[in-house]
Design a protein around this motif. Structure first.
Motif, PDB file in Angstrom:
ATOM      1  N   ALA A 170       0.884  -1.222   0.003  1.00  0.00           N
ATOM      2  CA  ALA A 170       0.036  -0.157   0.205  1.00  0.00           C
ATOM      3  C   ALA A 170       0.914   1.238  -0.084  1.00  0.00           C
ATOM      4  N   VAL A 171       0.258   2.487  -0.097  1.00  0.00           N
ATOM      5  CA  VAL A 171       0.930   3.718  -0.366  1.00  0.00           C
ATOM      6  C   VAL A 171       0.454   4.581   0.866  1.00  0.00           C
ATOM      7  N   LEU A 172       1.109   5.278   1.571  1.00  0.00           N
ATOM      8  CA  LEU A 172       0.841   6.172   2.783  1.00  0.00           C
ATOM      9  C   LEU A 172       1.378   7.551   2.344  1.00  0.00           C
ATOM     10  N   VAL A 173       0.447   8.379   2.173  1.00  0.00           N
ATOM     11  CA  VAL A 173       0.771   9.755   1.679  1.00  0.00           C
ATOM     12  C   VAL A 173       0.373  10.965   2.813  1.00  0.00           C
ATOM     13  N   PHE A 174       1.307  11.611   3.181  1.00  0.00           N
ATOM     14  CA  PHE A 174       0.946  12.819   4.045  1.00  0.00           C
ATOM     15  C   PHE A 174       0.632  13.807   3.550  1.00  0.00           C
ATOM     16  N   LEU A 175      -0.222  14.811   3.873  1.00  0.00           N
ATOM     17  CA  LEU A 175      -0.461  16.057   3.638  1.00  0.00           C
ATOM     18  C   LEU A 175      -1.129  16.923   4.644  1.00  0.00           C
ATOM     19  N   GLY A 176      -0.905  18.297   4.672  1.00  0.00           N
ATOM     20  CA  GLY A 176      -1.495  19.233   5.615  1.00  0.00           C
ATOM     21  C   GLY A 176      -3.043  19.618   5.252  1.00  0.00           C
ATOM     22  N   ASP A 177      -3.445  20.141   6.196  1.00  0.00           N
ATOM     23  CA  ASP A 177      -4.934  20.793   5.977  1.00  0.00           C
ATOM     24  C   ASP A 177      -4.959  21.671   4.821  1.00  0.00           C
ATOM     25  N   GLY A 178      -3.815  22.502   4.471  1.00  0.00           N
ATOM     26  CA  GLY A 178      -3.651  23.526   3.464  1.00  0.00           C
ATOM     27  C   GLY A 178      -3.646  22.758   2.169  1.00  0.00           C
ATOM     28  N   ALA A 179      -3.139  21.584   2.035  1.00  0.00           N
ATOM     29  CA  ALA A 179      -2.896  21.004   0.623  1.00  0.00           C
ATOM     30  C   ALA A 179      -4.331  20.505   0.107  1.00  0.00           C
ATOM     31  N   LEU A 180      -5.334  20.585   0.986  1.00  0.00           N
ATOM     32  CA  LEU A 180      -6.648  20.285   0.395  1.00  0.00           C
ATOM     33  C   LEU A 180      -7.317  21.279  -0.442  1.00  0.00           C
ATOM     34  N   SER A 181      -6.697  22.513  -0.508  1.00  0.00           N
ATOM     35  CA  SER A 181      -7.344  23.428  -1.572  1.00  0.00           C
ATOM     36  C   SER A 181      -6.511  23.205  -2.619  1.00  0.00           C
ATOM     37  N   GLU A 182      -5.526  22.478  -2.771  1.00  0.00           N
ATOM     38  CA  GLU A 182      -4.643  22.352  -4.145  1.00  0.00           C
ATOM     39  C   GLU A 182      -5.379  21.440  -5.138  1.00  0.00           C
ATOM     40  N   GLY A 183      -5.261  21.730  -6.134  1.00  0.00           N
ATOM     41  CA  GLY A 183      -5.738  21.119  -7.424  1.00  0.00           C
ATOM     42  C   GLY A 183      -5.371  19.695  -7.590  1.00  0.00           C
ATOM     43  N   GLU A 184      -4.176  19.461  -7.051  1.00  0.00           N
ATOM     44  CA  GLU A 184      -3.426  18.308  -7.308  1.00  0.00           C
ATOM     45  C   GLU A 184      -3.940  17.305  -6.303  1.00  0.00           C
ATOM     46  N   THR A 185      -4.341  17.571  -5.120  1.00  0.00           N
ATOM     47  CA  THR A 185      -4.950  16.897  -4.075  1.00  0.00           C
ATOM     48  C   THR A 185      -6.195  16.147  -4.582  1.00  0.00           C
TER      49      THR A 185
END
Length: 395
Positions: A170-185
């Motif tokens: 499996a893959v585990l990817v980390f992100l912050g709450d700010g990344a939720l506003s990014e198109g990539e996410t």
């Protein structure tokens, strides 16, 4: 005129709140929504959280001394990172942001390699395949698409859902709450759902994307966003190492078996500023920070470990009894050894060759970069800035 902040949609907050298994007072409180993890070494969890905090403290000191250009502190997020890391299988792949020092530590990276990036000594600092831990990503949200692409490869390599626990990945990817506003996410969420990929998105909702609170980014909680893309979302207390471990273990197990993606929201708080270049007192109320300091993830587990009577039986951990000062004295000794290693290792990092940034950008250097490298090399060989000014003369 002042920007009007959006209000959360009515009923958006889960009725029971984030899942919590270990209270701020150090008391185990089972929750029917998430099974209490078994066979967990609580002493090791505390040790690694304490050492990650010392890593952070020492790195900040090195930055203040001019040894590092910048440092992003994870203080307050140790439980989220260490808990998630403990859920990983050896073959799983991790895609971090630039703040996952605790995950890097648990994956066995030499922490000096983390310092190299922020000292300007390296462009990365480690081989991602050696510890199954990707290079830090400073472009917000970009790592979510990298993780999805890797997950697509795993499916095509037939290492998902085969039933072989030593092989399925499996893959585990980390992100912050700010990344939720990014198109990539959002693109990553869409692709992961549409192709049922083995990707677990672990969002450390530390409340602030630099100076922007989460309330200006979304009208619903982080975990609820997953439903719009068609996969599960779960919210856990990000300062509870057991809840973070249990939720991540469950999601990774499902992903490896072919059950598709999951979004985990770890509700936590970044106690320090966004980076050492930031002044959080300009936009965060001190009362809010004080409130979260009282929920310290290390103190929570320490209270549990030092409680009188036997520890709860977690499948082999029970019967230890209240942990005494000898254990914590050993932790302090390990912290001091780590601090000395970081100081010596940081100052011993080599000055990179001027050509390294050119040579390590592409697998095959394009003609334009070759031209720029030749021009840059010629400039440095001359030893002058502009009209006769020697390099370094003004330093």
């Amino acid at each position: 005129m002042p920007r009007k902040q959006a209000k959360p949609t009515a009923g958006a907050e889960p009725a029971d709140g984030p899942i919590q298994l270990l209270s701020p007072e150090g008391v185990l409180e089972p929750d029917s929504r998430l099974e209490l993890p078994s066979a967990i070494d609580l002493l090791a969890l505390y040790r690694d959280m304490a050492l990650v905090r010392r890593l952070d403290t020492e790195a900040i000191a090195l930055q203040r001394q001019g040894e590092l250009g910048l440092w992003p502190s994870p203080r307050g997020q140790e439980a989220a990172q260490v808990g998630a890391a403990y859920a990983l299988a050896e073959q799983d792949m991790v895609f971090p942001t630039y703040r996952e020092h605790g995950v890097a530590w648990c994956r066995g990276l030499d922490p000096v390699s983390l310092l190299g990036l922020f000292r300007g000594s390296t462009l990365g600092g480690w081989n991602p395949y050696e510890r199954r831990f990707g290079l830090y990503t400073l472009v917000i949200g970009a790592q979510t698409l990298h993780a999805v692409g890797y997950g697509m490869g795993l499916v095509r390599d037939d290492v998902v859902g085969s039933g072989d626990d030593s092989r399925d990945t499996a893959v585990l990817v980390f992100l912050g709450d700010g990344a939720l506003s990014e198109g990539e996410t959002n693109e990553a969420f869409l692709w992961a759902a549409a192709q049922n990929l083995p990707v677990v998105f672990f969002c450390q909702n530390n409340q602030w994307a630099i100076s922007a609170p989460y309330s200006v980014q979304s009208r619903v909680p982080v975990a609820q966003r997953a439903a719009g893309f068609g996969f599960p979302g779960v919210s856990v207390d990000g300062n509870d190492v057991l809840a973070c471990l249990a939720a991540t273990r469950e999601a990774l197990t499902r992903a490896r078996s072919g059950g598709g993606p999951t979004l985990i929201e770890a509700v936590t708080y970044r106690i320090n500023a966004h980076t050492t270049a930031d002044d959080a007192t300009r936009y965060r109320p001190s009362a809010e920070t004080d409130e979260w300091v009282a929920k310290d993830p290390l103190e929570r587990l320490r209270l549990h470990l030092t409680a009188s009577g036997d520890l709860v039986d977690l499948g082999g951990v029970g019967g230890v009894g209240g942990v005494g000062q000898e254990y914590f004295a050993d932790i302090e000794r390990r912290e001091q050894e780590l601090a000395e290693h970081l100081r010596a290792g940081c100052r011993a990092l080599p000055t990179p060759d001027h050509a390294s940034s050119f040579e390590n950008t592409y697998a095959d250097m394009p003609p334009e970069l070759k031209r720029q490298l030749a021009e840059h090399s010629e400039y440095l060989a001359a030893g002058f800035h502009g009209a006769g000014q020697e390099i370094g003369a003004t330093r």
